[in-house]
Design a protein around this motif. Structure first.
Motif, PDB file in Angstrom:
ATOM      1  N   SER A 145       0.834  -1.206   0.000  1.00  0.00           N
ATOM      2  CA  SER A 145       0.000   0.000   0.000  1.00  0.00           C
ATOM      3  C   SER A 145       0.868   1.255   0.000  1.00  0.00           C
ATOM      4  O   SER A 145       0.574   2.229  -0.702  1.00  0.00           O
ATOM      5  N   SER A 181       3.872   1.519  -1.241  1.00  0.00           N
ATOM      6  CA  SER A 181       4.483   1.687  -2.565  1.00  0.00           C
ATOM      7  C   SER A 181       3.470   2.263  -3.547  1.00  0.00           C
ATOM      8  O   SER A 181       3.829   3.089  -4.392  1.00  0.00           O
ATOM      9  N   ALA A 182       2.204   1.875  -3.416  1.00  0.00           N
ATOM     10  CA  ALA A 182       1.158   2.443  -4.285  1.00  0.00           C
ATOM     11  C   ALA A 182       0.970   3.933  -4.004  1.00  0.00           C
ATOM     12  O   ALA A 182       0.850   4.739  -4.932  1.00  0.00           O
ATOM     13  N   SER A 183       0.971   4.309  -2.733  1.00  0.00           N
ATOM     14  CA  SER A 183       0.836   5.722  -2.365  1.00  0.00           C
ATOM     15  C   SER A 183       2.032   6.530  -2.867  1.00  0.00           C
ATOM     16  O   SER A 183       1.873   7.629  -3.403  1.00  0.00           O
ATOM     17  N   SER A 241       3.894   5.787  -5.349  1.00  0.00           N
ATOM     18  CA  SER A 241       3.833   5.810  -6.807  1.00  0.00           C
ATOM     19  C   SER A 241       2.984   6.967  -7.312  1.00  0.00           C
ATOM     20  O   SER A 241       3.312   7.595  -8.319  1.00  0.00           O
ATOM     21  N   LYS A 242       1.917   7.255  -6.598  1.00  0.00           N
ATOM     22  CA  LYS A 242       1.060   8.386  -6.978  1.00  0.00           C
ATOM     23  C   LYS A 242       1.808   9.712  -6.848  1.00  0.00           C
ATOM     24  O   LYS A 242       1.548  10.651  -7.582  1.00  0.00           O
ATOM     25  N   MET A 243       2.736   9.766  -5.905  1.00  0.00           N
ATOM     26  CA  MET A 243       3.491  10.992  -5.654  1.00  0.00           C
ATOM     27  C   MET A 243       4.738  11.097  -6.530  1.00  0.00           C
ATOM     28  O   MET A 243       5.075  12.174  -7.004  1.00  0.00           O
ATOM     29  N   GLU A 255       5.242   5.951 -11.377  1.00  0.00           N
ATOM     30  CA  GLU A 255       4.894   4.533 -11.446  1.00  0.00           C
ATOM     31  C   GLU A 255       6.086   3.608 -11.181  1.00  0.00           C
ATOM     32  O   GLU A 255       5.919   2.440 -10.835  1.00  0.00           O
ATOM     33  N   VAL A 293       5.922   1.616  -7.686  1.00  0.00           N
ATOM     34  CA  VAL A 293       5.094   0.415  -7.573  1.00  0.00           C
ATOM     35  C   VAL A 293       5.599  -0.680  -8.521  1.00  0.00           C
ATOM     36  O   VAL A 293       5.526  -1.865  -8.191  1.00  0.00           O
TER      37      VAL A 293
END
Length: 80
Positions: A56, A58-60, A62-64, A67, A70
């Motif tokens: 989770s 890494s996904a957060s 990635s948004k910042m 890509e 992630v």
């Protein structure tokens, strides 16, 4: 990461994968702390990081940051 590369040179792919996973795990944790993500707060509260919290995080991140975060996490998790 140097250890992972050394294991690869020796043909010890399992050990190399474990070392690469540890590097990625520590990078996600450090960046989550730097950006004070909710996943970091959860890990502090629970006293440890769980695999789902790292994913989770890494996904957060990635948004910042892009890509690549992630994608990198997914790659090392698969190897792990």
């Amino acid at each position: 990461m140097t250890e992972a590369e050394e294991y690869l040179k020796k043909g010890e792919s399992v050990q190399a994968s474990e070392k690469a996973y540890k590097v990625a795990k520590e990078a996600v944790k450090a960046l989550a702390e730097k950006f004070n993500l909710p996943e970091y707060q959860q890990a502090v509260k629970e006293g440890r990081w769980y695999t789902y919290t790292l994913g989770s995080g890494s996904a957060s991140l990635s948004k910042m940051l892009g890509e690549w975060v992630v994608n990198g996490w997914s790659s090392v998790y698969f190897l792990h």
